[in-house]
Design an enzyme around this catalytic site. Structure first.
Site, PDB file in Angstrom:
ATOM      1  N   ILE A  40      75.025   8.885  33.235  1.00  0.00           N
ATOM      2  CA  ILE A  40      75.456   9.884  32.507  1.00  0.00           C
ATOM      3  C   ILE A  40      74.505  10.416  31.087  1.00  0.00           C
ATOM      4  O   ILE A  40      74.725  11.592  30.766  1.00  0.00           O
ATOM      5  CB  ILE A  40      76.717   9.089  31.517  1.00  0.00           C
ATOM      6  CG1 ILE A  40      77.610  10.207  30.964  1.00  0.00           C
ATOM      7  CG2 ILE A  40      76.398   8.487  30.269  1.00  0.00           C
ATOM      8  CD1 ILE A  40      79.166   9.610  30.627  1.00  0.00           C
ATOM      9  N   HIS A 110      73.139  -3.913  37.542  1.00  0.00           N
ATOM     10  CA  HIS A 110      72.720  -2.541  37.911  1.00  0.00           C
ATOM     11  C   HIS A 110      71.386  -2.402  37.742  1.00  0.00           C
ATOM     12  O   HIS A 110      70.389  -2.874  37.169  1.00  0.00           O
ATOM     13  CB  HIS A 110      73.375  -1.420  37.076  1.00  0.00           C
ATOM     14  CG  HIS A 110      73.193  -1.598  35.380  1.00  0.00           C
ATOM     15  ND1 HIS A 110      73.429  -2.313  34.829  1.00  0.00           N
ATOM     16  CD2 HIS A 110      72.120  -0.785  34.694  1.00  0.00           C
ATOM     17  CE1 HIS A 110      73.010  -2.177  33.439  1.00  0.00           C
ATOM     18  NE2 HIS A 110      72.126  -1.398  33.508  1.00  0.00           N
TER      19      HIS A 110
HETATM   20  P1  AMP Z   1      71.453  -0.549  30.362  1.00  0.00           P
HETATM   21  O1  AMP Z   1      70.586  -0.275  29.150  1.00  0.00           O
HETATM   22  O2  AMP Z   1      70.150  -0.945  31.516  1.00  0.00           O
HETATM   23  O3  AMP Z   1      72.463  -1.518  30.568  1.00  0.00           O
HETATM   24  O4  AMP Z   1      71.848   0.963  30.954  1.00  0.00           O
HETATM   25  C1  AMP Z   1      73.170   1.464  31.155  1.00  0.00           C
HETATM   26  C2  AMP Z   1      72.884   2.809  31.483  1.00  0.00           C
HETATM   27  O5  AMP Z   1      74.368   3.202  31.652  1.00  0.00           O
HETATM   28  C3  AMP Z   1      72.498   3.642  30.493  1.00  0.00           C
HETATM   29  O6  AMP Z   1      71.558   4.526  30.986  1.00  0.00           O
HETATM   30  C4  AMP Z   1      73.775   4.564  30.164  1.00  0.00           C
HETATM   31  O7  AMP Z   1      73.308   6.167  30.189  1.00  0.00           O
HETATM   32  C5  AMP Z   1      74.652   4.576  31.689  1.00  0.00           C
HETATM   33  N1  AMP Z   1      75.991   4.766  31.390  1.00  0.00           N
HETATM   34  C6  AMP Z   1      76.686   4.337  30.479  1.00  0.00           C
HETATM   35  N2  AMP Z   1      78.060   4.726  30.726  1.00  0.00           N
HETATM   36  C7  AMP Z   1      77.955   5.446  31.782  1.00  0.00           C
HETATM   37  C8  AMP Z   1      78.919   6.275  32.546  1.00  0.00           C
HETATM   38  N3  AMP Z   1      80.313   6.229  32.274  1.00  0.00           N
HETATM   39  N4  AMP Z   1      78.715   6.714  33.721  1.00  0.00           N
HETATM   40  C9  AMP Z   1      77.118   6.810  34.016  1.00  0.00           C
HETATM   41  N5  AMP Z   1      76.403   5.953  33.532  1.00  0.00           N
HETATM   42  C10 AMP Z   1      76.528   5.448  32.244  1.00  0.00           C
END
Ligand code: AMP
Length: 125
Positions: A40, A110
């Site tokens: 996102i 992820h």
């Molecule tokens: P991390 O710091 O590795 O946990 O990264 C989490 C990622 O999830 C970040 O890059 C956010 O921008 C992404 N993110 C959070 N909410 C969403 C969402 N609803 N859809 C897509 N990406 C998301």
């Protein structure tokens, strides 16, 4: 599910909600093992998140507790995304934040897949 630094799996996290279809995502790829969708808040022209369909908190949890079949299925899914988006010719980067020091925000395992520009140094000092 194994306990780790982030605690037990919390099925109210945003990726669990995406997997259940409770909130939307921009889907790139899905098979029996993984769901892949656009981040996102993209950090590169291509910034896709690949998540396993099973409830693992982090990469540490996944590598400790997932079955060989789940681990193979996950990485096959990552490969399928890279092929679908034709990323091998230009190159791509995979990154997984696990736990506090890596600033993991979402407690569902992820992998970030980055591509589409020169990606620079691996870590910012
Ligand atoms: P991390 O710091 O590795 O946990 O990264 C989490 C990622 O999830 C970040 O890059 C956010 O921008 C992404 N993110 C959070 N909410 C969403 C969402 N609803 N859809 C897509 N990406 C998301």
């Amino acid at each position: 599910m194994a306990v780790n630094a982030l605690g037990d799996y919390d099925d109210t996290n945003v990726f669990a909600r995406i997997l259940r279809g409770e909130i939307p995502c921009r889907k790139v790829y899905e098979d029996e093992s993984v769901l892949a969708f656009h981040d996102i808040n993209p950090q590169a022209p291509v910034h896709v998140l690949v998540i396993p369909k099973q409830p693992y908190v982090s990469m540490a949890d996944f590598l400790e507790s997932a079955s060989a079949e789940q681990i193979a299925g996950f990485w096959r899914g990552v490969g399928a995304v890279a092929r679908l988006l034709n990323l091998a010719p230009g190159g791509f980067r995979l990154l997984s934040n696990a736990g506090r020091d890596a600033h993991q925000e979402v407690p569902h395992m992820h992998v970030h897949l980055f591509a589409g520009r020169e990606l620079g140094a691996m870590l910012v000092a």
